[in-house]
Design an enzyme around this catalytic site. Structure first.
Site, PDB file in Angstrom:
ATOM      1  CB  SER A  56       4.809  -7.253   5.715  1.00  0.00           C
ATOM      2  OG  SER A  56       3.889  -8.261   5.360  1.00  0.00           O
ATOM      3  CE  LYS A  79      -2.801  -8.481  -4.526  1.00  0.00           C
ATOM      4  NZ  LYS A  79      -3.179  -7.472  -3.487  1.00  0.00           N
ATOM      5  CD  GLU A 109      -5.585  -6.125  -0.039  1.00  0.00           C
ATOM      6  OE1 GLU A 109      -4.559  -5.807  -0.658  1.00  0.00           O
ATOM      7  OE2 GLU A 109      -5.652  -7.110   0.729  1.00  0.00           O
ATOM      8  NE  ARG A 110      -3.417  -2.396   3.780  1.00  0.00           N
ATOM      9  CZ  ARG A 110      -2.483  -2.429   4.728  1.00  0.00           C
ATOM     10  NH1 ARG A 110      -2.443  -1.481   5.631  1.00  0.00           N
ATOM     11  NH2 ARG A 110      -1.602  -3.387   4.768  1.00  0.00           N
ATOM     12  CD  GLU A 118       8.354  -2.834   8.363  1.00  0.00           C
ATOM     13  OE1 GLU A 118       7.631  -3.820   8.131  1.00  0.00           O
ATOM     14  OE2 GLU A 118       8.949  -2.198   7.475  1.00  0.00           O
ATOM     15  CG  PHE A 172      -0.259   0.477   2.493  1.00  0.00           C
ATOM     16  CD1 PHE A 172      -0.174   1.841   2.794  1.00  0.00           C
ATOM     17  CD2 PHE A 172       0.329  -0.413   3.387  1.00  0.00           C
ATOM     18  CE1 PHE A 172       0.475   2.282   3.944  1.00  0.00           C
ATOM     19  CE2 PHE A 172       0.975   0.016   4.523  1.00  0.00           C
ATOM     20  CZ  PHE A 172       1.050   1.364   4.802  1.00  0.00           C
ATOM     21  CB  CYS A 227      10.410  -0.497   2.886  1.00  0.00           C
ATOM     22  SG  CYS A 227      11.118   0.059   1.353  1.00  0.00           S
TER      23      CYS A 227
HETATM   24  P1  NAD Z   1       1.542  -6.580   3.084  1.00  0.00           P
HETATM   25  O1  NAD Z   1       2.587  -7.628   3.175  1.00  0.00           O
HETATM   26  O2  NAD Z   1       0.424  -6.597   4.047  1.00  0.00           O
HETATM   27  O3  NAD Z   1       0.858  -6.617   1.627  1.00  0.00           O
HETATM   28  C1  NAD Z   1       1.614  -6.663   0.449  1.00  0.00           C
HETATM   29  C2  NAD Z   1       0.820  -7.400  -0.619  1.00  0.00           C
HETATM   30  O4  NAD Z   1       0.580  -8.732  -0.180  1.00  0.00           O
HETATM   31  C3  NAD Z   1      -0.527  -6.770  -0.908  1.00  0.00           C
HETATM   32  O5  NAD Z   1      -0.744  -6.779  -2.311  1.00  0.00           O
HETATM   33  C4  NAD Z   1      -1.504  -7.682  -0.190  1.00  0.00           C
HETATM   34  O6  NAD Z   1      -2.743  -7.770  -0.844  1.00  0.00           O
HETATM   35  C5  NAD Z   1      -0.805  -9.022  -0.194  1.00  0.00           C
HETATM   36  N1  NAD Z   1      -1.122  -9.833   0.986  1.00  0.00           N
HETATM   37  C6  NAD Z   1      -1.387  -9.379   2.254  1.00  0.00           C
HETATM   38  N2  NAD Z   1      -1.612 -10.402   3.079  1.00  0.00           N
HETATM   39  C7  NAD Z   1      -1.481 -11.533   2.346  1.00  0.00           C
HETATM   40  C8  NAD Z   1      -1.602 -12.928   2.651  1.00  0.00           C
HETATM   41  N3  NAD Z   1      -1.900 -13.354   3.888  1.00  0.00           N
HETATM   42  N4  NAD Z   1      -1.391 -13.822   1.661  1.00  0.00           N
HETATM   43  C9  NAD Z   1      -1.073 -13.398   0.421  1.00  0.00           C
HETATM   44  N5  NAD Z   1      -0.979 -12.097   0.067  1.00  0.00           N
HETATM   45  C10 NAD Z   1      -1.165 -11.178   1.023  1.00  0.00           C
HETATM   46  O7  NAD Z   1       2.308  -5.180   3.115  1.00  0.00           O
HETATM   47  P2  NAD Z   1       1.685  -3.712   3.203  1.00  0.00           P
HETATM   48  O8  NAD Z   1       1.147  -3.489   4.568  1.00  0.00           O
HETATM   49  O9  NAD Z   1       0.805  -3.440   2.033  1.00  0.00           O
HETATM   50  O10 NAD Z   1       3.003  -2.834   2.996  1.00  0.00           O
HETATM   51  C11 NAD Z   1       3.867  -2.485   4.029  1.00  0.00           C
HETATM   52  C12 NAD Z   1       5.026  -3.454   4.125  1.00  0.00           C
HETATM   53  O11 NAD Z   1       5.741  -3.490   2.890  1.00  0.00           O
HETATM   54  C13 NAD Z   1       6.062  -3.031   5.166  1.00  0.00           C
HETATM   55  O12 NAD Z   1       6.497  -4.183   5.842  1.00  0.00           O
HETATM   56  C14 NAD Z   1       7.192  -2.429   4.334  1.00  0.00           C
HETATM   57  O13 NAD Z   1       8.456  -2.477   4.932  1.00  0.00           O
HETATM   58  C15 NAD Z   1       7.144  -3.299   3.133  1.00  0.00           C
HETATM   59  N6  NAD Z   1       7.746  -2.650   1.980  1.00  0.00           N
HETATM   60  C16 NAD Z   1       8.966  -3.127   1.557  1.00  0.00           C
HETATM   61  C17 NAD Z   1       9.584  -2.521   0.496  1.00  0.00           C
HETATM   62  C18 NAD Z   1      10.908  -3.032   0.011  1.00  0.00           C
HETATM   63  O14 NAD Z   1      11.314  -2.632  -1.062  1.00  0.00           O
HETATM   64  N7  NAD Z   1      11.606  -3.884   0.724  1.00  0.00           N
HETATM   65  C19 NAD Z   1       8.993  -1.429  -0.163  1.00  0.00           C
HETATM   66  C20 NAD Z   1       7.757  -0.985   0.294  1.00  0.00           C
HETATM   67  C21 NAD Z   1       7.143  -1.611   1.366  1.00  0.00           C
END
Ligand code: NAD
Length: 497
Positions: free
Chosen positions: A225, A172, A175-176, A382, A148, A280
């Site tokens: 994450s 994909k 969804e937020r 985090e 998101f 991140c």
């Molecule tokens: P998230 O892991 O909750 O979601 C990321 C994606 O995974 C979304 O598209 C979501 O729909 C999907 N998803 C969520 N739960 C899932 C599940 N149980 N099974 C399968 N798919 C699932 O992350 P977020 O809250 O959207 O974003 C924040 C996180 O992303 C933080 O931890 C941040 O550090 C990380 N991030 C990392 C980078 C990097 O380059 N390393 C860059 C940006 C964000």
């Protein structure tokens, strides 16, 4: 109310797994809804991408680059609309959102060079009348799953390079905040990308699982994450896919006794509280070296954190906005409570903050903890909010050892005037992206982005040459044309004698 759906072959497809409300984080108002795709809709998207693949893969790289040149122009012309789409669903300030789009455009600029980037190697006479050449060929249908917090930039780390390399793509997004990725892909279609080359699937876990298990998909790029990154890596590779999965972070900034303290404090303010800490590459841990350095740092930080200008996305003076959702706000508040309970000293408390006129928004104030220790939850996990922890180190060696021992390895920085310390830090710290007097060392588009340890699974970074390598597979051709040379049947391993 606006509804977001999947877009396959340029046509809207309503999700088969229900729908979810979208809120403006500044007002708390429900402003839109998104329908969620399951396996059936994902199957349609894969079929569209598969049908579009042969023609697109055969399109000369120069023509693919021309789509990217046009796309860059359209993105620039629509910069304000993209920023508005990001800010009204994510909450970050418009200026911050513009910056995100500009960093995404830089990847499109890099993708414009794809004819050069895909140029192979050729060697004449690797053997008698034998020539050899290598070529990078597209993988096929590939998918990207994004978080998101950068709803435009992170998708743009992926699809411009994937399609420039000749693949077809399924995005994909989170969804937020679905508005920005949808607009970014509408502009790509307007730039002349043929239908089906990039398809949009909105959804949650069901859509991700369908992508990870679909036999046609050859590779998956994920950013999000760490627990989900690890799950995506394990599930995707178990289904035979190439996977790069970038995860979460806990980024430390070391402040040496000789650092320019005002510069270090400014750097910490921007890197710790910009985008409400939802980056991140945010700095969430400050590590001053020596008690005297720590006291000077904390004394200078406190008034600045108290004076943070917090506002809605469209307030031009705001330095940070709200958190993304009510649930995420509760989670961050819970971490602050936990920090207090575990004995850290809360020097600035952002918990009671409320913004006049926006009382239903998901705002919290900036928080600053001092005397945090490495066993505390707020140090280990985090938080992804405007909460900065100060962990005091006795000396440089202790600061470096602490960083190396942390499970995450995304980014880090050192502030110093000492070239020796800076060089040692850059050489030996176990982190993928390092800043020397630069707090957020996000690599530019022609380098590559990637953390180490549990901040990244799969070993490939995003964009730059890493993207060319990830989205292609190498083929090497060794050729001899009939020249009259006869060397008879050779039963031993071929040697170049
Ligand atoms: P998230 O892991 O909750 O979601 C990321 C994606 O995974 C979304 O598209 C979501 O729909 C999907 N998803 C969520 N739960 C899932 C599940 N149980 N099974 C399968 N798919 C699932 O992350 P977020 O809250 O959207 O974003 C924040 C996180 O992303 C933080 O931890 C941040 O550090 C990380 N991030 C990392 C980078 C990097 O380059 N390393 C860059 C940006 C964000």
């Amino acid at each position: 109310m606006t509804s977001y759906h999947s877009i396959i072959n340029g046509k809207t497809v309503v999700g088969d797994k229900g729908s979810q409300a979208i809120f403006n984080p500044a007002t708390g108002e429900e402003i839109a809804e998104v329908s969620l795709a399951g396996a059936a809709v994902v199957g349609e998207a894969v079929a569209a991408a598969e049908a579009a693949l042969p023609a697109w893969a055969a399109t000369p790289p120069l023509k693919r680059a021309r789509v990217m040149f046009k796309y860059k122009e359209l993105l620039e012309a629509n910069l304000d609309a993209l920023a508005e789409a990001i800010s009204t669903q994510h909450g970050k300030t418009l200026e911050d959102a513009r910056g995100e789009v500009i960093r995404g455009i830089e990847v499109v600029e890099f993708a414009c060079g794809i004819p050069h980037l895909l140029r192979g190697d050729y060697t004449r006479n690797v053997g008698p009348a034998i020539d050899s050449y290598s070529d990078r060929q597209p993988l096929g249908v590939v998918a990207g799953i994004t978080p998101f917090n950068f709803p435009a930039m992170v998708p743009m780390w992926m699809f411009p390079m994937a399609v420039a390399c000749g693949n077809t793509f399924i995005l994909k997004p989170s969804e937020r905040d679905p508005a920005a990725p949808q607009l970014a892909l509408e502009l790509l279609a307007a730039a002349g990308l043929p239908e089906g080359v990039v398809n949009l699937v909105n959804g949650g876990k069901a859509a991700v699982d369908a992508l990870l298990k679909h036999p046609t998909i050859k590779a998956v790029s994920f950013v999000g994450s760490t627990p989900i990154a690890e799950y995506v890596y394990q599930t995707g590779t178990a289904h035979g896919k190439r996977v790069q999965a970038l995860g979460g972070a806990k980024n430390h900034m070391v402040i040496m006794p000789d650092a320019d303290m005002d510069q270090a404090v400014d750097a910490l303010m921007g890197a710790g509280y910009g985008s409400a800490g939802e980056r991140c590459m945010a700095i969430s841990v400050a590590v001053p070296v020596g008690q005297e350095t720590a006291d000077r740092l904390v004394d200078k930080l406190i008034p600045k954190v108290e004076a943070l200008k917090i506002g809605a996305w469209n307030d031009p003076d705001a330095e940070m906005g709200p958190l993304v959702t009510a649930q995420h706000k509760e989670k961050v508040l819970g971490y602050i409570d936990k920090g207090v309970a575990e004995g850290a000293k809360l020097r600035v408390d952002g918990r009671g903050f409320s913004l006049q006129g926006y009382e239903n928004g998901y705002f919290i104030g900036g928080s600053l903890f001092d005397h945090v220790t490495t066993d505390m939850t707020i140090y280990r996990e985090e938080i992804f909010g405007p909460v900065l922890s100060v962990v005091r180190a006795d000396d440089y060696a202790q600061a470096a050892a602490m960083i190396n021992a942390h499970e995450y390895g995304n980014g880090t920085a050192i502030f110093t005037r000492d070239g020796d310390a800076a060089r040692n830090f850059a050489d030996s710290i176990e982190i993928g992206m390092v800043g020397v007097n630069v707090p957020i060392p996000v690599p530019v588009a022609y380098h590559s982005f990637g953390g180490w340890k549990r901040s990244s699974f799969g070993g490939h970074g995003a964009y730059g040459m890493e993207a060319v390598r990830f989205y292609t597979r190498l083929k090497t051709i060794t050729a001899r044309w009939p020249t009259g040379i006869r060397d008879g049947a050779q039963f031993n391993f071929p040697l170049n004698n």
